[in-house]
Design an enzyme around this catalytic site. Structure first.
Site, PDB file in Angstrom:
ATOM      1  CB  THR A  87      31.419   6.204  39.194  1.00  3.90           C
ATOM      2  OG1 THR A  87      31.513   7.564  38.790  1.00  3.90           O
ATOM      3  CG2 THR A  87      32.048   6.042  40.572  1.00  3.90           C
ATOM      4  CE  LYS A 162      32.712  10.014  40.946  1.00  6.35           C
ATOM      5  NZ  LYS A 162      32.069  11.215  40.483  1.00  6.35           N
ATOM      6  CE  LYS A 237      28.183   3.557  40.600  1.00  4.54           C
ATOM      7  NZ  LYS A 237      28.159   3.966  39.218  1.00  4.54           N
TER       8      LYS A 237
HETATM    9  P1  NAD Z   1      22.160   6.650  33.676  1.00  4.31           P
HETATM   10  O1  NAD Z   1      21.507   5.495  34.351  1.00  4.31           O
HETATM   11  O2  NAD Z   1      21.339   7.851  33.320  1.00  4.31           O
HETATM   12  O3  NAD Z   1      22.902   6.146  32.331  1.00  4.31           O
HETATM   13  C1  NAD Z   1      23.474   4.884  32.151  1.00  4.31           C
HETATM   14  C2  NAD Z   1      23.037   4.403  30.781  1.00  4.31           C
HETATM   15  O4  NAD Z   1      23.673   3.154  30.489  1.00  4.31           O
HETATM   16  C3  NAD Z   1      21.524   4.152  30.688  1.00  4.31           C
HETATM   17  O5  NAD Z   1      20.968   4.947  29.662  1.00  4.31           O
HETATM   18  C4  NAD Z   1      21.419   2.654  30.398  1.00  4.31           C
HETATM   19  O6  NAD Z   1      20.329   2.317  29.543  1.00  4.31           O
HETATM   20  C5  NAD Z   1      22.757   2.391  29.738  1.00  4.31           C
HETATM   21  N1  NAD Z   1      23.128   0.980  29.771  1.00  4.31           N
HETATM   22  C6  NAD Z   1      22.996   0.081  30.789  1.00  4.31           C
HETATM   23  N2  NAD Z   1      23.458  -1.123  30.416  1.00  4.31           N
HETATM   24  C7  NAD Z   1      23.897  -0.997  29.127  1.00  4.31           C
HETATM   25  C8  NAD Z   1      24.473  -1.891  28.199  1.00  4.31           C
HETATM   26  N3  NAD Z   1      24.697  -3.182  28.518  1.00  4.31           N
HETATM   27  N4  NAD Z   1      24.793  -1.429  26.961  1.00  4.31           N
HETATM   28  C9  NAD Z   1      24.551  -0.136  26.630  1.00  4.31           C
HETATM   29  N5  NAD Z   1      24.000   0.770  27.469  1.00  4.31           N
HETATM   30  C10 NAD Z   1      23.684   0.333  28.708  1.00  4.31           C
HETATM   31  O7  NAD Z   1      23.371   7.067  34.616  1.00  4.31           O
HETATM   32  P2  NAD Z   1      24.218   8.438  34.556  1.00  4.31           P
HETATM   33  O8  NAD Z   1      23.681   9.384  35.559  1.00  4.31           O
HETATM   34  O9  NAD Z   1      24.377   8.863  33.133  1.00  4.31           O
HETATM   35  O10 NAD Z   1      25.612   7.918  35.139  1.00  4.31           O
HETATM   36  C11 NAD Z   1      26.523   7.163  34.356  1.00  4.31           C
HETATM   37  C12 NAD Z   1      27.778   6.914  35.163  1.00  4.31           C
HETATM   38  O11 NAD Z   1      28.348   8.155  35.547  1.00  4.31           O
HETATM   39  C13 NAD Z   1      27.535   6.129  36.471  1.00  4.31           C
HETATM   40  O12 NAD Z   1      28.613   5.246  36.653  1.00  4.31           O
HETATM   41  C14 NAD Z   1      27.497   7.213  37.523  1.00  4.31           C
HETATM   42  O13 NAD Z   1      27.902   6.747  38.794  1.00  4.31           O
HETATM   43  C15 NAD Z   1      28.495   8.217  36.963  1.00  4.31           C
HETATM   44  N6  NAD Z   1      28.290   9.599  37.389  1.00  4.31           N
HETATM   45  C16 NAD Z   1      27.054  10.143  37.401  1.00  4.31           C
HETATM   46  C17 NAD Z   1      26.887  11.460  37.812  1.00  4.31           C
HETATM   47  C18 NAD Z   1      25.520  12.109  37.823  1.00  4.31           C
HETATM   48  O14 NAD Z   1      25.400  13.198  38.425  1.00  4.31           O
HETATM   49  N7  NAD Z   1      24.501  11.528  37.215  1.00  4.31           N
HETATM   50  C19 NAD Z   1      28.001  12.212  38.196  1.00  4.31           C
HETATM   51  C20 NAD Z   1      29.272  11.648  38.135  1.00  4.31           C
HETATM   52  C21 NAD Z   1      29.404  10.329  37.735  1.00  4.31           C
END
Ligand code: NAD
Length: 287
Positions: A87, A162, A237
């Site tokens: 997102t 979204k 966010k």
């Molecule tokens: P998260 O923080 O658990 O995962 C993100 C991952 O990206 C982390 O493991 C981090 O180490 C990795 N990362 C950061 N910088 C990086 C880079 N330069 N290279 C490689 N990896 C890198 O977050 P999440 O909960 O998995 O969410 C991911 C996305 O999905 C976000 O944009 C969030 O808004 C969206 N989202 C999350 C949810 C939820 O319920 N968690 C629901 C819908 C959408």
């Protein structure tokens, strides 16, 4: 299909694992060194991107997406597809799609709804932006990771859908919490309120499916001490992204703006790490 997957966090790891379990050859990379079931580990984002037919990113925000895109786009083979499921702001989604298309790639922005539970169960909803051709290439992968996909339009349209959805959800959850808090002060039984509202004009997902009042309606985070679910800081966010987008196109979103302030205040008062429906507990003065 050879698939690269960058960002193996709470969402990315189970999504990558589902693709691998469906028989795809998946290579993943995460800066934190996290891994996913049945997914081969790449030493860098570049390595995950090299030689794959589709590359999926699931990253925290637009700035990180742009940084990763600079690294992976030159490594991807022309004709392959870049699918961003994070997102992020509409601006970043459009910029990365243009950069990918200039390099001869196909691009799809496809943020998801459904949370960690949906990512694990393979029941996410994908809202996608991109050309018809790019969308059709990505669709079979969405069908493995999710249950429902909507092609919303041109690049950035997935992110636009979204943030409109989540702005509405933030507003409807706050309204739901206020109604239940008011009912309690008026000595109106919560179950009775639910029975009325859930079948009346106030019905909405926040009431009917995800009721913030403990013990009322189908099981929800309210019944589990408000453990997320969907954490309040993730709602904030998305609300901030909605306000950035609204400002950029001069759209009036007074309720979205107020919802952003209220979630900001809720988090400042200790709401971080709690489900976004825990605003009800704060309104009742119960924590
Ligand atoms: P998260 O923080 O658990 O995962 C993100 C991952 O990206 C982390 O493991 C981090 O180490 C990795 N990362 C950061 N910088 C990086 C880079 N330069 N290279 C490689 N990896 C890198 O977050 P999440 O909960 O998995 O969410 C991911 C996305 O999905 C976000 O944009 C969030 O808004 C969206 N989202 C999350 C949810 C939820 O319920 N968690 C629901 C819908 C959408």
């Amino acid at each position: 299909m050879k698939i690269g997957f960058i960002g193996l966090g709470n969402m990315g790891a189970p999504m990558a694992a589902n693709l691998a379990k469906a028989g795809h050859e998946v290579r993943g990379f995460d800066v934190a060194g996290t891994v996913a079931e049945e997914v081969a580990e790449a030493a860098s984002a570049r390595e995950a991107a090299t030689g794959c037919a589709a590359l999926i990113t699931m990253l925290p925000n637009g700035a990180i997406l742009r940084h990763v895109a600079d690294e992976i786009i030159p490594a991807m083979q022309p004709g392959s597809t870049l699918i961003d499921c994070s997102t992020v702001d509409v601006e970043s989604a459009r910029a990365v799609a243009a950069q990918a298309e200039d390099a001869g790639l196909q691009a799809v922005d496809a943020p998801v709804s459904g949370g960690i539970g949906g990512a694990t169960a393979g029941t996410l909803t994908f809202m996608a932006g991109g050309s018809e051709r790019a969308f059709n290439t990505a669709l079979p992968l969405f069908e493995i990771m999710g249950r429902k996909t909507v092609h919303c339009g041109a690049p950035g349209a997935g992110q636009a859908a979204k943030i409109c959805n989540n702005m509405l959800l933030g507003i409807s959850m706050l309204g739901t919490c206020e109604a239940f808090a008011l009912a309690e002060k008026l000595d109106l039984d919560w179950q009775k309120l639910f029975d009325v509202v859930s079948t009346s004009s106030g019905a909405c997902w926040s009431v009917n499916t995800y009721c913030p009042a403990p013990g009322i309606g189908p099981s929800s985070p309210a019944d589990n001490d408000y453990k997320p679910g969907f954490a309040a800081e993730l709602m904030l966010k998305d609300l901030r992204l909605s306000q950035e987008a609204a400002e950029a196109v001069d759209a009036a979103t007074p309720m979205g703006s107020r919802a952003t302030e209220l979630y900001q205040a809720f988090i400042k008062a200790g709401g971080e790490g709690r489900d976004f429906s825990a605003v009800l507990a704060a309104l009742r003065g119960a924590g």
